[in-house]
Write a protein that holds these residues in place. Structure first.
Motif, PDB file in Angstrom:
ATOM      1  N   GLN B  20       1.020  -1.511   0.322  1.00  0.00           N
ATOM      2  CA  GLN B  20       0.350  -0.622  -0.331  1.00  0.00           C
ATOM      3  C   GLN B  20       0.751   1.468  -0.012  1.00  0.00           C
ATOM      4  O   GLN B  20       1.442   1.524   0.605  1.00  0.00           O
ATOM      5  N   LEU B  21       1.014   2.070  -0.556  1.00  0.00           N
ATOM      6  CA  LEU B  21       1.615   3.347  -1.067  1.00  0.00           C
ATOM      7  C   LEU B  21       0.244   3.868  -0.772  1.00  0.00           C
ATOM      8  O   LEU B  21      -1.049   4.758  -1.122  1.00  0.00           O
ATOM      9  N   VAL B  22       0.987   5.235   0.592  1.00  0.00           N
ATOM     10  CA  VAL B  22       0.381   6.271  -0.050  1.00  0.00           C
ATOM     11  C   VAL B  22       0.878   7.426  -0.121  1.00  0.00           C
ATOM     12  O   VAL B  22       1.652   7.956   0.381  1.00  0.00           O
ATOM     13  N   VAL B  23       0.722   8.681  -1.419  1.00  0.00           N
ATOM     14  CA  VAL B  23       1.023   9.445  -1.965  1.00  0.00           C
ATOM     15  C   VAL B  23       0.581  10.618  -2.237  1.00  0.00           C
ATOM     16  O   VAL B  23      -0.814  10.768  -1.841  1.00  0.00           O
ATOM     17  N   ASP B  24       1.698  10.939  -2.204  1.00  0.00           N
ATOM     18  CA  ASP B  24       1.354  12.923  -1.758  1.00  0.00           C
ATOM     19  C   ASP B  24       1.853  13.713  -3.082  1.00  0.00           C
ATOM     20  O   ASP B  24       2.442  13.602  -3.719  1.00  0.00           O
ATOM     21  N   LEU B  25       0.882  14.163  -3.655  1.00  0.00           N
ATOM     22  CA  LEU B  25       0.856  14.645  -4.860  1.00  0.00           C
ATOM     23  C   LEU B  25      -0.033  16.575  -5.172  1.00  0.00           C
ATOM     24  O   LEU B  25      -0.567  16.758  -4.595  1.00  0.00           O
ATOM     25  N   ASP B  26       1.511  16.657  -6.765  1.00  0.00           N
ATOM     26  CA  ASP B  26       1.412  17.632  -6.447  1.00  0.00           C
ATOM     27  C   ASP B  26       0.203  18.013  -7.570  1.00  0.00           C
ATOM     28  O   ASP B  26       0.998  18.414  -8.912  1.00  0.00           O
ATOM     29  N   GLY B  27      -0.580  18.316  -7.863  1.00  0.00           N
ATOM     30  CA  GLY B  27      -1.080  17.682  -9.786  1.00  0.00           C
ATOM     31  C   GLY B  27      -0.642  16.299 -10.103  1.00  0.00           C
ATOM     32  O   GLY B  27      -1.238  15.688 -10.207  1.00  0.00           O
ATOM     33  N   ASP B  28       0.287  16.067 -11.180  1.00  0.00           N
ATOM     34  CA  ASP B  28       1.040  14.623 -11.455  1.00  0.00           C
ATOM     35  C   ASP B  28       2.073  14.934 -11.030  1.00  0.00           C
ATOM     36  O   ASP B  28       2.970  13.684 -11.457  1.00  0.00           O
ATOM     37  N   THR B  29       3.212  15.361  -9.866  1.00  0.00           N
ATOM     38  CA  THR B  29       4.217  15.616  -9.946  1.00  0.00           C
ATOM     39  C   THR B  29       4.008  14.958  -8.178  1.00  0.00           C
ATOM     40  O   THR B  29       3.358  15.611  -6.949  1.00  0.00           O
TER      41      THR B  29
END
Lengths: 190, 364, 121
Positions: B20-29
């Motif tokens: 499980q990955l919890v990802v913080d995104l800024d737009g697509d980056t």
């Protein structure tokens, strides 16, 4: 087709986590969420014979692969070039439960995964079946005395076909698939 | 700059396993990646304390299920070192041959899944799995089982190789060598692979060693470290092979290094067959003749296909008192948290795929 | 070599300066009257290895963090603290890594009560 959950297995266990997991899963009933679950309704609505519905349902079961661990490698071998699953109707191993009929549980299930397994099973549309692939999904396997796993997936879901082996060869899964098809076509007598 | 937090859940359509990955995104980056692991934890290190010494190899094999014999062999070596048993010479050559076959099988699976991660579903996987089936057929002739072989005994093997194993192995290895050329041309003459794998996910060498990564990931960044050359075991000091090093450290280098390693493994197997002496290769039966001394401590290092594997064993009378496994995949997964800043979402899984993880070994 | 808990940070810094730049594993062993924490270090260029051992009493389980010297100590310390109930001082208490449970004792301690609940499930 009525499905029974083994409700006496949802006992209160020693640790708090077990209690929380099992308490949250107890008491949910299965309501059929597809309008034409019975074959007679379906054939009447579509205007075709019951034999046609039975033929189409038995010969195109789309699996939802739930490969967790080592048995997933043999599951991929089941879908690959030597033992081809697509010739019997098991097309398109997909990960979404909404468009699949059979759930192939392959690998050991830990206490952290129990809510996910249950939620995915309830999202599948009726009619739906479960194949427990491998010893870890059947009875807990070599990890029987571990503190973090569930002894067999049939404590949480109703299972139709069990496949033994550690890991079972892909030919074993082929035979299990044929047995499931026989079971379905024998049971459909609506 | 608004941050969105999404969850790439434990059940997802790639072939990596339960992560499980919890990802913080800024737009697509991507700003930050936080892996949640533990969905396959079953307490292997605790379970080995309840079994006798030679009842443990089945537990060890189910850790890395793509190359099971490498973990099994490390454990049996640790027990042999604790008891003071020497391995027979023909058995050493047989072990080296089977271990290098495992390395070829594991890298073939990697080539299959790298296509899946880049979005090109299952063509390359079908080809690679077909070749891996042929290598597993060879192993089935030698040991009796496709995937989990418990055929190591103290001081040797359970049984010797079948009579015409050498011819069939050399035939299969010629076929695999032709196929490696085809994979090379499939990937390197395709501009899409170049665009998506070059200059992405770069890991500089000083950072790589500090993060603790080992194996092909480290060698693709430029650091020269291989347990087979630094502290050789079995007959690796008598065989001639090279350690390949690439300096760029991006996804393409990690893929290319595994391809080159497959060729080195084929060379190793052919030379081992020529040098193998005739003789006896059977080991002792399972029941121990004399127990080890209490609280004896043994430390064994091996080069698994994924990285460096270390087993630390504290011995007791009949059962291990404590077995600690240094798994390479656990610490290779930690590297993604330091490599992921600035990547795009679609590149995250490509980078994760080139690290070549096996989730059974991460969670133990 | 055996060292005391107070010398840990300084010793790690010394060894890193003299070439031991690769931390292999951090783990622990539970002998019932005391615990031993182990730090494995390796020097790649000169091919030597070293193990640091620290003895801890069961009533006083804490260790300082070495995350500033080696970044790979991050997950190793989290796993050791979860399995053995050893507190790591010097960083924020991280969330559980391998298990989602709320027991009182780490699973790899010798007094962990297990094995009976498999009859009830």
């Amino acid at each position: 087709m009525a499905e029974e959950y083994p409700e006496e297995e949802f006992k209160i266990a020693k640790k708090e986590m077990d209690r929380l997991v099992y308490e949250s899963l107890k008491g949910r009933e299965v309501k059929p969420n597809v309008m034409f679950a019975k074959m007679s309704d379906l054939s009447r609505a579509l205007g075709i014979s019951k034999g046609m519905v039975k033929w189409s349902r038995v010969n195109s079961l789309w699996p939802m692969q739930f490969g967790l661990a080592c048995c997933a490698i043999e599951l991929m071998g089941f879908g690959s070039a030597r033992i081809d699953a697509e010739r019997k109707g098991y097309l398109l191993f997909r990960s979404t439960p909404r468009q699949s009929d059979v759930m192939l549980v392959a690998g050991w299930v830990t206490k952290s995964m129990v809510p996910e397994v249950k939620r995915l099973y309830e999202q599948m549309t009726e009619p739906r079946y479960v194949i427990a692939f491998g010893e870890c999904a059947t009875c807990g396997g070599p990890w029987f005395e571990s503190y973090n796993i569930i002894r067999g997936i049939d404590q949480v879901l109703p299972v139709d076909v069990y496949v033994a082996g550690c890991p079972p060869k892909p030919e074993n899964l082929f035979e299990a698939m044929i047995k499931l098809q026989e079971k379905i076509s024998g049971k459909i007598e609506d | 700059m608004a941050i969105t937090r999404i969850n790439i859940g434990p059940v997802h359509p790639s072939t990596h396993g339960v992560l499980q990955l919890v990802v913080d995104l800024d737009g697509d980056t991507i700003e930050r990646v936080d892996p949640h692991i533990g969905y396959l934890h079953r307490g292997v290190e605790k379970l080995t304390e309840t079994r006798m010494y030679m009842q443990n190899p089945p537990y060890m094999e189910k850790l890395d299920y793509l190359a099971p014999m490498s973990y099994d062999e490390a454990y049996v070596s640790a027990v042999e070192k604790a008891l003071g048993i020497e391995v027979k010479e023909r058995a050493m050559y047989i072990r080296v041959i089977l271990l290098e076959l495992q390395r070829i099988a594991s890298h073939l699976f990697f080539i299959g899944t790298i296509g899946n991660d880049l979005g090109q579903m299952f063509t390359l996987f079908m080809w690679a799995y077909m070749d891996r089936d042929k290598v597993l057929d060879l192993l089935q002739e030698a040991t009796g089982s496709r995937m989990f072989y418990v055929n190591m005994r103290l001081g040797g093997m359970l049984s010797d190789l079948p009579p015409d194993f050498e011819e069939r192995t050399l035939e299969t290895l010629d076929y695999v060598e032709k196929r490696i050329k085809e994979y090379e041309s499939f990937i390197e003459k395709n501009p899409v692979f170049h665009e998506r794998m070059k200059n992405i996910g770069i890991l500089p060498p000083e950072k790589a060693l500090d993060l603790g990564v080992t194996g092909p990931v480290l060698r693709a960044s430029g650091v020269q470290y291989d347990v087979r050359k630094n502290s050789p075991y079995y007959v690796y000091d008598k065989l001639h092979f090279e350690i390949k090093i690439l300096t760029k450290g991006d996804n393409f280098a990690r893929y290319k290094l595994r391809l080159l390693e497959m060729r080195e493994s084929i060379r190793l197997i052919k030379e081992a067959f020529k040098r193998m002496p005739a003789g006896d290769a059977l080991g002792q039966p399972v029941k121990l003749r004399s127990p080890p001394t209490k609280n004896k401590i043994v430390c064994v290092s091996r080069e698994a296909p994924k990285g460096e594997l270390m087993m630390y064993l504290v011995a007791d009378d009949q059962k291990p008192y404590r077995l600690s496994i240094r798994s390479p995949n656990f610490i290779n997964l930690m590297a993604i948290t330091h490599m992921a800043k600035g990547l795009r979402t679609a590149d995250l899984f490509a980078t994760l795929g080139t690290l070549d993880l096996v989730m059974g070994c991460v969670d133990r | 070599m055996k060292i005391k808990r107070e010398e840990l940070a300084q010793k790690i810094g010394e060894m890193k300066a003299s070439g031991y730049s690769y931390l292999v594993k951090i783990t622990a062993v539970d002998y019932v009257d005391h615990l031993t924490a182990l730090y494995f270090l390796r020097d790649i260029d000169k091919n030597r290895e070293e193990t640091l051992e620290i003895d801890l009493a069961p009533t006083d389980l804490w260790l300082p963090t070495i995350i500033k010297a080696h970044t790979s100590a991050d997950w190793y310390e989290r796993e050791m603290s979860e399995m053995f109930d050893i507190k790591i001082k010097g960083r924020k208490a991280p969330r559980l890594l391998l298990e989602r449970w709320d027991g009182t004792e780490g699973p790899l301690r010798k007094g962990f009560a297990w094995g009976e609940d498999y009859k009830s499930m």
